[in-house]
Structure formats: structure tokens, C-alpha cells
Design an enzyme around this catalytic site. Structure first.
Site, PDB file in Angstrom:
ATOM      1  CG  ASP A 199      -2.040   0.981   1.142  1.00 14.95           C
ATOM      2  OD1 ASP A 199      -2.267   1.536   0.045  1.00 14.95           O
ATOM      3  OD2 ASP A 199      -2.710   1.217   2.169  1.00 14.95           O
ATOM      4  N   GLY A 200       0.335   2.307  -0.627  1.00 21.01           N
ATOM      5  CA  GLY A 200       0.991   3.619  -0.555  1.00 21.01           C
ATOM      6  C   GLY A 200       1.629   4.089  -1.847  1.00 21.01           C
ATOM      7  N   GLY A 257       0.183   5.462  -4.410  1.00 24.67           N
ATOM      8  CA  GLY A 257      -0.387   6.762  -4.789  1.00 24.67           C
ATOM      9  C   GLY A 257       0.211   7.884  -3.956  1.00 24.67           C
ATOM     10  NE  ARG A 258      -1.472   6.574   1.176  1.00 23.28           N
ATOM     11  CZ  ARG A 258      -1.640   5.670   2.126  1.00 23.28           C
ATOM     12  NH1 ARG A 258      -1.522   6.020   3.383  1.00 23.28           N
ATOM     13  NH2 ARG A 258      -1.928   4.430   1.810  1.00 23.28           N
ATOM     14  CG  HIS A 308       0.077   2.109  -9.386  1.00 30.16           C
ATOM     15  ND1 HIS A 308      -0.200   1.688  -8.103  1.00 30.16           N
ATOM     16  CD2 HIS A 308      -0.992   2.860  -9.761  1.00 30.16           C
ATOM     17  CE1 HIS A 308      -1.381   2.168  -7.716  1.00 30.16           C
ATOM     18  NE2 HIS A 308      -1.874   2.886  -8.719  1.00 30.16           N
ATOM     19  CG  ASN A 325      -7.553  -2.344  -6.255  1.00 29.54           C
ATOM     20  OD1 ASN A 325      -6.576  -3.083  -6.146  1.00 29.54           O
ATOM     21  ND2 ASN A 325      -7.852  -1.447  -5.311  1.00 29.54           N
ATOM     22  NE  ARG A 383      -7.391   1.850  -6.155  1.00 22.38           N
ATOM     23  CZ  ARG A 383      -6.249   2.027  -5.513  1.00 22.38           C
ATOM     24  NH1 ARG A 383      -5.201   2.493  -6.156  1.00 22.38           N
ATOM     25  NH2 ARG A 383      -6.131   1.741  -4.239  1.00 22.38           N
ATOM     26  CG  LEU A 425      -6.414  -8.241   7.766  1.00 14.03           C
ATOM     27  CD1 LEU A 425      -7.118  -9.502   8.229  1.00 14.03           C
ATOM     28  CD2 LEU A 425      -5.036  -8.600   7.198  1.00 14.03           C
ATOM     29  CD  GLU A 463       1.994 -13.022  15.718  1.00 10.68           C
ATOM     30  OE1 GLU A 463       2.001 -11.838  16.105  1.00 10.68           O
ATOM     31  OE2 GLU A 463       1.479 -13.950  16.362  1.00 10.68           O
TER      32      GLU A 463
HETATM   33  C1  FPP Z   1      -1.840   0.333  -3.310  1.00 12.05           C
HETATM   34  O1  FPP Z   1      -1.415   1.632  -3.513  1.00 12.05           O
HETATM   35  C2  FPP Z   1      -1.429  -0.533  -4.364  1.00 12.05           C
HETATM   36  C3  FPP Z   1      -2.254  -1.108  -5.288  1.00 12.05           C
HETATM   37  C4  FPP Z   1      -3.682  -0.868  -5.402  1.00 12.05           C
HETATM   38  C5  FPP Z   1      -1.761  -2.023  -6.246  1.00 12.05           C
HETATM   39  C6  FPP Z   1      -0.444  -2.667  -5.940  1.00 12.05           C
HETATM   40  C7  FPP Z   1       0.234  -2.747  -7.208  1.00 12.05           C
HETATM   41  C8  FPP Z   1       1.562  -2.737  -7.405  1.00 12.05           C
HETATM   42  C9  FPP Z   1       2.607  -2.756  -6.371  1.00 12.05           C
HETATM   43  C10 FPP Z   1       2.053  -2.689  -8.754  1.00 12.05           C
HETATM   44  C11 FPP Z   1       1.410  -3.657  -9.621  1.00 12.05           C
HETATM   45  C12 FPP Z   1       2.020  -4.992  -9.487  1.00 12.05           C
HETATM   46  C13 FPP Z   1       1.664  -5.921 -10.332  1.00 12.05           C
HETATM   47  C14 FPP Z   1       2.332  -7.231 -10.333  1.00 12.05           C
HETATM   48  C15 FPP Z   1       0.573  -5.636 -11.260  1.00 12.05           C
HETATM   49  P1  FPP Z   1      -2.507   2.756  -3.587  1.00 12.05           P
HETATM   50  O2  FPP Z   1      -2.712   3.104  -5.017  1.00 12.05           O
HETATM   51  O3  FPP Z   1      -3.749   2.339  -2.884  1.00 12.05           O
HETATM   52  O4  FPP Z   1      -1.792   3.896  -2.824  1.00 12.05           O
HETATM   53  P2  FPP Z   1      -2.486   5.066  -1.992  1.00 12.05           P
HETATM   54  O5  FPP Z   1      -3.281   4.403  -0.899  1.00 12.05           O
HETATM   55  O6  FPP Z   1      -1.312   5.821  -1.460  1.00 12.05           O
HETATM   56  O7  FPP Z   1      -3.320   5.862  -2.944  1.00 12.05           O
END
Ligand code: FPP
Length: 251
Positions: free
Chosen positions: A24-25, A27-28, A41, A72, A75, A199, A211
Site C-alpha cells: 500500500d501507498g 499513490g501517496r 505503481h 480496485n 478506481r 486487512l 501475525e
Molecule cells: C496500493 O497503492 C497498491 C495497489 C492498489 C496495487 C499494488 C500494485 C503494485 C505494487 C504494482 C502492480 C504490481 C503488479 C504485479 C501488477 P494505492 O494506489 O492504494 O496507494 P495510496 O493508498 O497511497 O493511494
């Protein structure tokens, strides 16, 4: 001295067999740099590459990553399409190297909702790497814990209706066998980056006794050092699985 150095000096550390990560994170991370979300990403994919290598180095047998959740899809269309594009790129560019490094790729999630070329790429990755054993990389794609459980219930209900099983044969074990993870051990440790502490529909059934470790760094900044830090925290925990007697963290 880093945690990594210490580990080499004082083997064995209690290493979890299965680590699952909510990445996670992204976007930030991008926003903090004035970049578009796609840049976050992309950097997230690079962090994933490094994490697979680090996990294999550290002796982790199973690594599950939450790459695209069933939620997702809500989005903006352009971001969904970017994430699909990144998965395509990741499989096309990295599959040969993953295979060479002995990575066995698995996927969990609902295949039926995916574009045919993506489903085909996931199949190809699983088939090509089926014989590998250095580390199992489980990509949760179009995955949601509630959706997975609902699909399992549908499957079992179908078996009951067909007379293949009876109501009193439905047990936690038989439910587990109907999940996408039927042949995957439950995660010992779930890590979530970015400081959020929930989660978010990830491995709801399987994480019953996992854990949980929440780290403040954004996913693109996640490094081998962070993984080592999480393993050290994990090793210090007592796992009781509902009983009174502590078992070693990875038992
Ligand atoms: C969360 O960040 C991440 C995701 C929704 C997707 C995770 C994807 C990757 C690490 C890259 C893609 C990998 C593959 C194999 C396709 P967020 O966008 O929710 O971040 P934020 O909460 O800061 O906005």
C-alpha cells in the site's frame, strides 16, 4: 550493524514460511513527489521485484502479494487500465528471469472477471514455473477475501446439491480446501505498508492466526532492510493459536 548482519551472525532466526504483503501507498508516494499515480505503481513493481529476491535470499518459501483487489475496479478507468498494463508488463518482462531464479508463480483471485489475455498470461506464468521450488510467489489478482469465501460456499453448495457431500461433512478443513489457497499454507505473517492498519479484504480466512505487522513506509520505498525488520519483529512474537502455550513464532 544492520538487522541483516545480525541475522548472519546468529542463525537460526525464526523465519516465517509464508509472508503475505499488502503493498500500500503507491499513490501517496507519487503524490509526495508531484508525480502521477502511475509513477507510484511503476515504482511499486520495482519494489516487488526486489522483495521477491530478498524473500528468496532470506529463506521465505511463500510470498503472497496483493496486486489487484476485487474492489480496485472502482478506481478511475484509466488507473484500472494502468494496473492491468503493469501486470502484463511484469509477466512479459520478468517471467523468464523469475523462472531462471527458480520462482514458482501462482495466482489467487477470480479469473472469470479478467480480460482473456491477462488470464492467459497468468496461466502461462503458472505453467512455465510449475516445477520450480526456490520460492513460491503468489499473486493475488482480482482477489477479495469475501469473494473467495463466497465462491467456495457456492462450490460446496453445488456439491451438496449434487449429492457429492453432506451438510455435516462441511468443516473448517473442507472449506479451506474449497478456497483458492487449497494447497497453499496459511500466512504466518502479514505485512502492510503505508501506515494503514487493516486487512482490506486480504486473506480473511487464511490470516486467522497470522501475525500482523504494519510499517509506515510507502510500498515503493520497501526494501530488504524493511523485510528483515519485519522478520525480526515476527521472531520476537509468541504465537498461541488460541491455546495457552506459546509456540515459536514460525511453528
Ligand atoms: C496500493 O497503492 C497498491 C495497489 C492498489 C496495487 C499494488 C500494485 C503494485 C505494487 C504494482 C502492480 C504490481 C503488479 C504485479 C501488477 P494505492 O494506489 O492504494 O496507494 P495510496 O493508498 O497511497 O493511494
Amino acid at each position: 550493524m544492520t538487522g541483516q548482519d545480525r541475522r548472519h551472525e546468529s542463525e537460526p532466526m525464526t523465519t516465517p514460511a509464508h509472508v503475505a504483503i499488502i503493498m500500500d501507498g503507491n499513490g501517496r508516494w507519487a503524490k509526495a513527489r508531484g508525480l502521477p499515480r502511475l509513477a507510484g505503481h511503476r515504482a511499486g513493481v520495482e519494489a516487488l521485484r526486489q522483495t521477491v529476491r530478498a524473500a528468496a535470499d532470506l529463506g521465505i518459501s511463500w510470498l503472497t502479494v496483493y496486486a489487484f483487489s476485487s474492489e480496485n475496479w472502482s478506481r478511475p478507468k484509466s488507473e484500472v487500465s494502468d494496473l492491468m498494463g503493469l501486470l502484463r508488463l511484469f509477466i512479459r518482462r520478468d517471467l523468464a528471469e523469475l523462472h531462471q531464479n527458480g520462482v514458482r508463480v501462482r495466482t489467487i483471485g477470480d479469473r472469470t472477471g479478467l480480460q482473456p489475455d491477462i488470464a492467459a498470461l497468468l496461466n502461462e506464468a503458472e505453467t512455465l514455473t510449475a516445477g520450480n521450488s526456490a520460492i513460491n510467489l503468489v499473486i493475488a489478482f482480482n482477489y477479495g477475501g469475501r469473494d473467495e469465501i463466497a465462491r467456495a460456499v457456492r462450490k460446496i453448495a453445488g456439491q451438496v446439491l449434487a449429492g457429492e457431500t453432506e451438510l455435516d461433512q462441511i468443516t473448517p478443513e473442507s472449506v479451506a480446501m474449497a478456497l483458492d489457497t487449497s494447497d497453499i499454507p496459511d500466512p504466518d505473517l502479514v505485512i502492510r505498508t503505508s501506515g494503514e492498519q487493516r486487512l482490506s479484504n486480504f486473506l480473511l480466512w487464511q490470516a486467522a492466526y497470522s501475525e500482523l505487522i504494519f510499517m509506515s513506509c510507502y510500498w515503493p520505498d520497501f526494501s530488504k532492510g524493511h523485510l528483515v525488520e519485519a522478520l525480526e519483529q515476527f521472531a520476537a512474537r509468541e504465537r498461541r493459536f488460541g491455546g495457552l502455550v506459546a509456540r515459536g513464532a514460525a511453528s
